[in-house]
Design an enzyme around this catalytic site. Structure first.
Site, short mmCIF file in Angstrom:
data_model
loop_
_atom_site.label_atom_id
_atom_site.label_comp_id
_atom_site.label_asym_id
_atom_site.label_seq_id
_atom_site.Cartn_x
_atom_site.Cartn_y
_atom_site.Cartn_z
N GLU A 199 -4.37 8.34 -2.62
CA GLU A 199 -4.90 7.05 -2.15
C GLU A 199 -5.28 6.14 -3.33
O GLU A 199 -5.22 4.92 -3.22
CB GLU A 199 -6.11 7.26 -1.23
CG GLU A 199 -5.77 7.90 0.12
CD GLU A 199 -4.80 7.11 0.98
OE1 GLU A 199 -4.60 5.90 0.72
OE2 GLU A 199 -4.21 7.69 1.90
N HIS A 208 1.87 4.75 -2.71
CA HIS A 208 2.06 6.18 -2.44
C HIS A 208 3.44 6.63 -2.91
O HIS A 208 3.60 7.66 -3.56
CB HIS A 208 1.96 6.46 -0.93
CG HIS A 208 0.58 6.47 -0.37
ND1 HIS A 208 -0.42 7.30 -0.85
CD2 HIS A 208 0.02 5.76 0.66
CE1 HIS A 208 -1.53 7.10 -0.13
NE2 HIS A 208 -1.29 6.17 0.77
N HIS A 230 0.84 -1.21 0.00
CA HIS A 230 0.00 0.00 0.00
C HIS A 230 0.88 1.26 0.00
O HIS A 230 0.70 2.16 -0.83
CB HIS A 230 -0.91 -0.02 1.23
CG HIS A 230 -1.81 1.17 1.35
ND1 HIS A 230 -3.11 1.18 0.90
CD2 HIS A 230 -1.59 2.42 1.86
CE1 HIS A 230 -3.65 2.37 1.13
NE2 HIS A 230 -2.74 3.14 1.72
N GLU A 231 1.82 1.30 0.94
CA GLU A 231 2.65 2.51 1.06
C GLU A 231 3.57 2.66 -0.15
O GLU A 231 3.92 3.78 -0.53
CB GLU A 231 3.46 2.48 2.36
CG GLU A 231 2.63 2.42 3.65
CD GLU A 231 1.56 3.50 3.76
OE1 GLU A 231 1.72 4.58 3.15
OE2 GLU A 231 0.56 3.27 4.46
#
Length: 493
Positions: free
Chosen positions: A292, A266, A262-263
């Site tokens: 996001e 980003h 997920h990160e």
């Protein structure tokens, strides 16, 4: 130098301060000993005041007036001027002492949250949050006068430009209508799945190595970034020095790997922003809904897909060779299990939007003064029962105290998560048309064509376009939640 060039020079120095703040804030959340908290809060408050003074300098207003009358500016320069003026207006209406007080109190509140959440101690935490919320509301109300928007709309727009309650509420209403019908159907369909517990030892250093291999495969550039540990996974730093964090449990590895994925989404966005405009407003990310969308694109659309897990399973077996039940099917079952739970960050993608809607509706009530901070545990509990059929009575650490957002003064952010999921589903539908064999590529772990598509269609655009225009150019239409519903039905039903 003409007026526009002088503005660019001025904002370059403003972003030098911003860069320092980003790295010092990362250190505060990852490396700083607890005893350094008070001094760090004061130092960051001073830095925020210096930044505010620099941004609101009288000459900025004069230069903006002159530059707006100039001819011959490129499309990027015109848009840069637009964002400069917006930042200037948002800053000039707030007294510098209020900025410093907010920064100081948000850090103190966040530090108290880290300690008191672990003890489930809402009673001790409440005064910190009350004091901070008062500051947040004061600042938002000042800005609402200037921009002629409600206080909550001002905050939402700061995190996700072009979003407000009028655009969010209808979309959330459709999710509230559809998801409660889909969840029981999906759970009934999953009833016959046998999900086996993954047994074994998962040392932190091995989990980190696996995480870094995944990051490299996804396209993360370790020459311009690093992976560390924090209470709550996050992506910080700046585009040339991106800091991402995760948290580890030694009895399982699935949660740390998905947090890293997920990160990394980003981080890839940050690393892919237009280098030419890195020290200007137009070169930054287009707000948190788009940010996001990039993390959820990587996590939900890619890393939880059956095809990608066919690539992941053998890699995990290599790192944890004595563990049991690390199979492609079993990992996929773990990562796609739909079950209402208390914790937002652990929620599956089908129930997740209900966690966001709950927080959004509570923020609406707080800013309209229908409820106060003292009412939060009770309101939270009744909303959890209404949307997810679960109680948080007496369990505030897994209820109202679970997120870092409110303790850090971040109100108006939560809608970005769900709009990000909707945008991600729409982007993947477009990618599937552009790269017809994308699923075969995922099975091989060949992720570079995908990254190239994101770079070209999203990352390199910076803040040049509105999010709707960005979507229209990338996918052929503005935001359409039907792609998200189609994705859920295809994956789960």
């Amino acid at each position: 130098m003409n007026a526009y060039q002088q503005l660019e020079q001025h904002f370059k120095k403003y972003y030098d301060f911003e860069n320092l703040t980003a790295i010092v804030s990362w250190d505060e959340a990852t490396m700083m000993p607890a005893g350094g908290g008070k001094a760090r809060a004061e130092a960051l408050a001073t830095l925020s005041a210096v930044q505010h003074d620099w941004l609101t300098h009288k000459k900025v207003g004069d230069l903006l007036k002159q530059a707006k009358d100039m001819e011959g500016l490129s499309v990027w320069q015109q848009k840069n001027l637009y964002w400069m003026e917006k930042e200037y207006l948002q800053a000039t209406c707030i007294p510098v002492n209020l900025v410093a007080e907010f920064t100081n109190e948000s850090l103190i509140c966040c530090q108290a949250w880290r300690e008191l959440r672990a003890n489930n101690d809402w009673k001790s935490f409440k005064p910190y949050l009350e004091k901070l919320f008062k500051k947040v509301k004061t600042i938002a109300e000042i800005k609402s006068q200037l921009f002629n928007k409600s206080a909550l709309d001002v905050l939402i727009d700061e995190y996700s430009p072009d979003l407000d309650c009028a655009t969010i509420t209808p979309v959330f209403n459709s999710l509230k209508h559809e998801l409660p019908k889909l969840i029981p159907r999906i759970m009934a369909q999953q009833k016959n799945r046998e999900i086996k517990k993954i047994f074994g030892e998962f040392p932190v250093d091995k989990q980190k190595q696996l995480g870094m291999e995944i990051m490299s495969r996804l396209g993360f550039d370790f020459h311009h970034g690093r992976l560390d540990v924090s209470h709550h996974p996050f992506c910080g730093g700046i585009s040339s020095d991106v800091r991402i964090t995760t948290r580890y449990k030694e009895d399982e590895f699935l949660s740390s790997i998905m947090a890293i994925s997920h990160e990394t989404g980003h981080a890839l966005y940050e690393q892919g922003l237009p280098e030419k405009w890195a020290i200007q407003p137009v070169g930054h990310s287009l707000g948190m809904a788009v940010h996001e969308s990039q993390s959820l694109f990587i996590e939900m659309q890619i890393c939880r897909s059956l095809e990608y897990i066919q690539f992941l399973a053998p890699m995990a077996q290599k790192y944890f060779e004595n563990a049991e039940n690390i199979t492609q099917e079993n990992i996929y079952y773990h990562y796609t299990k739909v079950q209402p739970g208390l914790i937002r960050v652990d929620a599956d993608e089908v129930t997740y939007p209900l966690h966001v809607i709950l927080r959004y509706e509570i923020e609406q009530q707080l800013f309209s003064s229908e409820i106060t901070i003292a009412d939060l545990p009770e309101v939270w509990n009744s909303s959890m029962q209404k949307y997810l059929g679960l109680s948080t009575q007496g369990d505030d650490k897994n209820g109202v105290m679970q997120d870092v957002h409110w303790p850090s003064g971040t109100f108006g952010y939560f809608p970005a998560y769900t709009f990000g999921a909707l945008i991600a589903a729409q982007l993947f539908a477009a990618v599937s048309k552009s790269i017809p064999d994308i699923k075969e590529q995922l099975k091989r772990g060949d992720l570079m064509p995908l990254l190239h598509w994101l770079r070209e269609n999203i990352h390199q655009k910076g803040k040049l376009l509105s999010y709707q225009e960005l979507l229209r150019q990338a996918t052929g239409e503005t935001l359409n939640p039907n792609y998200f519903f189609a994705h859920i039905k295809e994956r789960y039903l």
